[in-house]
Design a protein around this motif. Structure first.
Motif, PDB file in Angstrom:
ATOM      1  N   LEU A  46     -18.764  47.874   6.815  1.00 20.65           N
ATOM      2  CA  LEU A  46     -19.938  48.484   5.605  1.00 20.65           C
ATOM      3  C   LEU A  46     -21.366  48.905   7.033  1.00 20.65           C
ATOM      4  CD1 LEU A  46     -21.325  47.983   2.943  1.00 20.65           C
ATOM      5  CD2 LEU A  46     -22.589  46.112   3.711  1.00 20.65           C
ATOM      6  N   GLY A  47     -21.283  48.608   7.764  1.00 20.41           N
ATOM      7  CA  GLY A  47     -22.610  49.086   9.116  1.00 20.41           C
ATOM      8  C   GLY A  47     -22.301  50.198   8.690  1.00 20.41           C
ATOM      9  N   LYS A  48     -21.443  50.684   9.201  1.00 18.86           N
ATOM     10  CA  LYS A  48     -20.767  52.688   9.624  1.00 18.86           C
ATOM     11  C   LYS A  48     -20.764  53.297   9.136  1.00 18.86           C
ATOM     12  CE  LYS A  48     -17.667  50.932  13.510  1.00 18.86           C
ATOM     13  NZ  LYS A  48     -16.156  50.874  14.374  1.00 18.86           N
ATOM     14  N   SER A  51     -24.773  53.742   7.884  1.00 17.95           N
ATOM     15  CA  SER A  51     -24.971  54.859   8.566  1.00 17.95           C
ATOM     16  C   SER A  51     -24.970  56.514   8.445  1.00 17.95           C
ATOM     17  CB  SER A  51     -25.302  54.416  10.226  1.00 17.95           C
ATOM     18  OG  SER A  51     -23.166  54.600  10.750  1.00 17.95           O
ATOM     19  N   ILE A  52     -23.667  56.428   8.332  1.00 15.97           N
ATOM     20  CA  ILE A  52     -22.798  57.729   8.278  1.00 15.97           C
ATOM     21  C   ILE A  52     -23.764  58.164   6.766  1.00 15.97           C
ATOM     22  CG2 ILE A  52     -21.494  58.951   6.907  1.00 15.97           C
ATOM     23  CD1 ILE A  52     -19.285  56.998   8.980  1.00 15.97           C
ATOM     24  N   LEU A  53     -23.840  57.601   5.592  1.00 12.82           N
ATOM     25  CA  LEU A  53     -24.795  57.647   4.716  1.00 12.82           C
ATOM     26  C   LEU A  53     -25.851  58.161   4.712  1.00 12.82           C
ATOM     27  CD1 LEU A  53     -23.112  55.097   1.821  1.00 12.82           C
ATOM     28  CD2 LEU A  53     -22.721  57.660   1.833  1.00 12.82           C
ATOM     29  N   VAL A  54     -27.087  57.190   5.301  1.00  9.59           N
ATOM     30  CA  VAL A  54     -28.139  57.468   5.758  1.00  9.59           C
ATOM     31  C   VAL A  54     -28.127  58.757   6.728  1.00  9.59           C
ATOM     32  CG1 VAL A  54     -29.806  56.404   6.999  1.00  9.59           C
ATOM     33  CG2 VAL A  54     -28.935  55.136   6.043  1.00  9.59           C
ATOM     34  N   GLU A  55     -27.537  59.012   7.384  1.00 10.64           N
ATOM     35  CA  GLU A  55     -27.437  60.080   8.447  1.00 10.64           C
ATOM     36  C   GLU A  55     -27.453  61.981   7.209  1.00 10.64           C
ATOM     37  OE1 GLU A  55     -24.766  61.639  11.990  1.00 10.64           O
ATOM     38  OE2 GLU A  55     -25.107  59.701  12.243  1.00 10.64           O
ATOM     39  N   GLU A  56     -26.526  61.603   6.256  1.00  9.13           N
ATOM     40  CA  GLU A  56     -26.079  62.453   5.777  1.00  9.13           C
ATOM     41  C   GLU A  56     -27.101  62.325   4.681  1.00  9.13           C
ATOM     42  OE1 GLU A  56     -22.470  61.905   3.144  1.00  9.13           O
ATOM     43  OE2 GLU A  56     -21.197  62.182   5.362  1.00  9.13           O
ATOM     44  N   VAL A  57     -27.422  61.838   4.235  1.00  9.88           N
ATOM     45  CA  VAL A  57     -29.295  61.596   3.055  1.00  9.88           C
ATOM     46  C   VAL A  57     -30.257  62.674   4.221  1.00  9.88           C
ATOM     47  CG1 VAL A  57     -31.016  60.365   2.382  1.00  9.88           C
ATOM     48  CG2 VAL A  57     -28.795  59.788   1.449  1.00  9.88           C
TER      49      VAL A  57
END
Length: 75
Positions: A46-48, A51-57
């Motif tokens: 879930l953490g990974k 972090s990918i979603l936050v990075e994309e946003v």
């Protein structure tokens, strides 16, 4: 693999009370073990993903930001 059993016990009152106490003692460690397993397996994944979603946003937000110009020069 899951195994499910269903049966009816006919016990004396004192044996029934002993069985209920034993079942209560066992249910708590099983819940704790399940929670620990869930935390150790799910949270890293879930953490990974987060972090990918936050990075994309953040990339999308950053691309929309206008550069600030002060005195004709951009910072």
């Amino acid at each position: 693999m899951f195994v499910s059993l269903q049966f009816r016990l006919e016990l004396k009152k004192e044996d029934k009370e002993k069985l209920i106490r034993l079942m209560r003692k066992q249910s708590s460690p099983i819940r704790v073990a399940y929670r620990r397993l869930l935390i150790s397996l799910v949270f890293p994944i879930l953490g990974k993903v987060l972090s990918i979603l936050v990075e994309e946003v953040w990339d999308r937000v950053r691309s929309r930001l206008a550069s600030l110009e002060v005195g004709g020069a951009s910072r």
